[in-house]
Design a protein around this motif. Structure first.
Motif, PDB file in Angstrom:
ATOM      1  N   GLY A 177       0.798  -1.217   0.000  1.00 39.18           N
ATOM      2  CA  GLY A 177       0.000   0.000   0.000  1.00 39.18           C
ATOM      3  C   GLY A 177       0.833   1.270   0.000  1.00 39.18           C
ATOM      4  N   ASP A 178       2.101   1.169  -0.388  1.00 36.25           N
ATOM      5  CA  ASP A 178       3.011   2.305  -0.294  1.00 36.25           C
ATOM      6  C   ASP A 178       3.452   2.864  -1.649  1.00 36.25           C
ATOM      7  OD1 ASP A 178       2.941   2.091   2.461  1.00 36.25           O
ATOM      8  OD2 ASP A 178       4.708   0.798   2.549  1.00 36.25           O
ATOM      9  N   LEU A 179       2.900   2.364  -2.740  1.00 34.56           N
ATOM     10  CA  LEU A 179       3.288   2.864  -4.059  1.00 34.56           C
ATOM     11  C   LEU A 179       2.352   4.014  -4.432  1.00 34.56           C
ATOM     12  CD1 LEU A 179       5.232   2.577  -6.414  1.00 34.56           C
ATOM     13  CD2 LEU A 179       3.635   0.958  -7.465  1.00 34.56           C
ATOM     14  N   SER A 180       2.702   5.204  -3.991  1.00 36.45           N
ATOM     15  CA  SER A 180       1.848   6.379  -4.163  1.00 36.45           C
ATOM     16  C   SER A 180       2.140   7.085  -5.483  1.00 36.45           C
ATOM     17  CB  SER A 180       2.051   7.327  -2.987  1.00 36.45           C
ATOM     18  OG  SER A 180       3.441   7.560  -2.764  1.00 36.45           O
ATOM     19  N   ALA A 181       2.040   6.326  -6.570  1.00 38.13           N
ATOM     20  CA  ALA A 181       2.268   6.872  -7.903  1.00 38.13           C
ATOM     21  C   ALA A 181       1.714   5.893  -8.927  1.00 38.13           C
ATOM     22  CB  ALA A 181       3.754   7.114  -8.153  1.00 38.13           C
ATOM     23  N   HIS A 182       1.368   6.427 -10.094  1.00 37.57           N
ATOM     24  CA  HIS A 182       1.041   5.589 -11.242  1.00 37.57           C
ATOM     25  C   HIS A 182       2.353   5.241 -11.934  1.00 37.57           C
ATOM     26  CE1 HIS A 182      -3.025   7.152 -10.645  1.00 37.57           C
ATOM     27  NE2 HIS A 182      -2.561   8.381 -10.804  1.00 37.57           N
ATOM     28  N   VAL A 183       2.628   3.953 -12.103  1.00 36.07           N
ATOM     29  CA  VAL A 183       3.919   3.520 -12.648  1.00 36.07           C
ATOM     30  C   VAL A 183       3.703   2.691 -13.903  1.00 36.07           C
ATOM     31  CG1 VAL A 183       6.028   2.216 -12.217  1.00 36.07           C
ATOM     32  CG2 VAL A 183       4.955   3.515 -10.360  1.00 36.07           C
TER      33      VAL A 183
END
Length: 540
Positions: A243-249
């Motif tokens: 829950g820590d990927l605070s971006a669109h990758v």
């Protein structure tokens, strides 16, 4: 009407919509924008539980997107290894390396990156200076552009590299011209002859967390990871599942140039395995040439003073056409690295071959870096639907240009270095990236250079090719809606419109109201990702 979760009002909101309209207020519910407009129009969206942010005239933009960047590996070095990017002379490099090594007597390898080729004569670093400060442990330091390595004698010995070691087909061992002995520089594929230990999962996770914090501070909430091997893909998955990927990758899967088309089924399998949550592994990265400074960028005509020397095309052009045609048919976007005019043409030819075979498939292929053009190829970007992916921070007359590029191209060819304005005028889609850690990830620094063609910190006193300057709205679009187009998420983000995600930034000043030479000084006060703060806070 249901109340909003968040309202921003009394602001200057530049929407980057189709007509580039301005607004004064907006409302967000469940992470999406539900209203954009006037102060009075937003009032019905304010309920008892609505959080209201009084902007006091501050500027709001869509958050930025970066279409060519290396967050995992660059963040890993910056977070815990020998990062040379903060200093700029040979003496400073050596002092920092010596300090790093002295503080870590038990570390087996001294690893890091960030040195610039223009610091060394002819761009070639020497092993003797490293031997003088770290004689007993191997040292491996990548250059800031990622195309060269600086190693000491211990590293060369471990790798078994001697005067008898042949250059690999895709690289060069820098040698003493008299003895043939390796001098400490490894170019392109020769870098792989030395194999330092791999980063651990914990080190990679810490690196990505470092990068996300930095990027959010610059207002970036979406990006294209430009070199995704399995370890990098696993890193994104771990943070996303936590829950820590605070971006669109968007992850660009690495094309292994020493292999062939047999790897395509593996890439398809990786796309399926690693596309979930906030990440999509829907792009393939093909590095078609090297860089100008070490004469590995692929040119149509030889480098001056290098008879017959036209650089390296890493993938044979005929094979490139076949590969891109198959990748296009499989639904992949292809992300090309192309620096020289020959590599740019080869990439365009490959896309043209794919379109001839497959028809128009809207995969939004893009070519990054784009340093040297043959002008006849400029119009082909619009004709073929290929996005021009520039790193505009490079488009001023620094040492790389004045000392390591123009003398080997001559004035006629040098006229076509980073012709951003020409691509814009041709009708091509132009998007921007940073290539961090090759250069700063701050979009405002890059935009200032695109607009002025001068260094953002006063490094130059005259514009470099002033006819290639662009205006501020074009630069902002290249880091927002045009970048979202490349990333395949322009239907959900990249502009401030009803129904889109509340990926927003609040600035300390309005870029339309400051002199162009001060754009790089603008700071991001607040960054929202789907309406949630990831930098700054809603109270200050």
């Amino acid at each position: 009407m249901a109340p909003a979760d968040l309202v921003l009002r009394d602001g200057s909101i530049y929407t980057v919509d189709a007509v580039r309209s301005w607004a004064h207020a907006l409302a967000v519910r469940e992470g999406r924008i539900v209203y954009v407009g006037t102060e009075s129009g937003v009032v019905p969206y304010i309920g008892a539980e609505t959080e209201v942010l009084e902007l006091k005239g501050r500027t709001v933009l869509p958050s930025f997107q970066d279409v060519h960047i290396h967050p995992v590996t660059s963040g890993t070095v910056a977070a815990g290894f020998c990062d040379l990017s903060g200093v700029s002379t040979r003496e400073e490099y050596l002092a920092l390396i010596a300090e790093y090594a002295a503080e870590r007597p038990d570390v087996e390898w001294i690893r890091g990156e960030g040195w610039s080729m223009d610091v060394f004569p002819a761009g070639v670093p020497d092993k003797q200076s490293l031997d003088g400060i770290v004689p007993d442990r191997p040292v491996y330091l990548g250059s800031s552009d990622g195309h060269s390595a600086w190693v000491n004698s211990k590293a060369l010995d471990i790798a078994g590299i001697t005067s008898d070691t042949p250059d690999p087909a895709d690289g060069r061992i820098d040698r003493d011209p008299v003895t043939g002995e390796p001098v400490g520089g490894l170019q392109e594929g020769a870098m792989n002859l030395v194999q330092p230990p791999q980063y651990t999962a914990d080190e990679l996770d810490a690196g990505l967390r470092y990068a996300l914090k930095m990027l959010h501070g610059y207002g970036v909430t979406a990006f294209q990871e430009a070199s995704a091997d399995r370890e990098v893909l696993e890193t994104y998955r771990r943070l996303d599942e936590a829950g820590d990927l605070s971006a669109h990758v968007v992850a660009a899967l690495w094309w292994e140039r020493e292999r062939g088309e047999e790897q395509i089924p593996e890439l398809i399998a990786k796309r399926e395995e690693f596309s979930a949550g906030n990440r999509r592994a829907t792009t393939v990265k093909i590095m078609q040439d090297g860089v100008m400074e070490n004469h590995t960028a692929a040119l149509l005509e030889p480098y001056q003073g290098k008879p017959g020397g036209t650089g390296i095309s890493f993938v044979e052009p005929g094979a490139l056409k076949r590969i891109v045609t198959r990748l296009d048919a499989a639904g992949f976007q292809v992300h090309f690295h192309a620096i020289g005019d020959a590599a740019i043409r080869q990439a365009l030819d490959a896309v043209e071959a794919a379109r001839t075979q497959n028809g128009e498939r809207a995969n939004r292929h893009h070519i990054s870096h784009l340093q040297l053009f043959d002008p006849v190829d400029i119009g082909r970007f619009r004709e073929l639907g290929v996005v021009a992916n520039f790193q505009p921070l490079w488009a001023y007359a620094d040492g790389y240009i004045t000392d390591l590029t123009i003398p080997f191209l001559g004035p006629e060819r040098s006229r076509w270095l980073y012709p951003i304005g020409s691509l814009v005028r041709s009708g091509a889609i132009v998007a921007f990236g940073s290539d961090w850690s090759v250069s700063s990830a701050n979009p405002f620094e890059a935009m200032e250079v695109a607009i002025t063609r001068m260094g953002p910190d006063g490094e130059s006193d005259a514009p470099f090719l002033p006819g290639e300057r662009i205006d501020l709205p074009t630069a902002l679009a290249a880091f927002t809606i045009k970048a979202a187009y490349v990333n395949g998420i322009d239907d959900a983000t990249g502009s401030i419109e009803v129904g889109k995600l509340a990926d927003l930034i609040v600035l300390d000043r309005n870029p339309f109201e400051v002199p162009p030479a001060e754009i790089s000084e603008i700071e991001v006060l607040l960054t929202l990702f789907a309406g949630a703060p990831v930098h700054g806070d809603l109270l200050h």
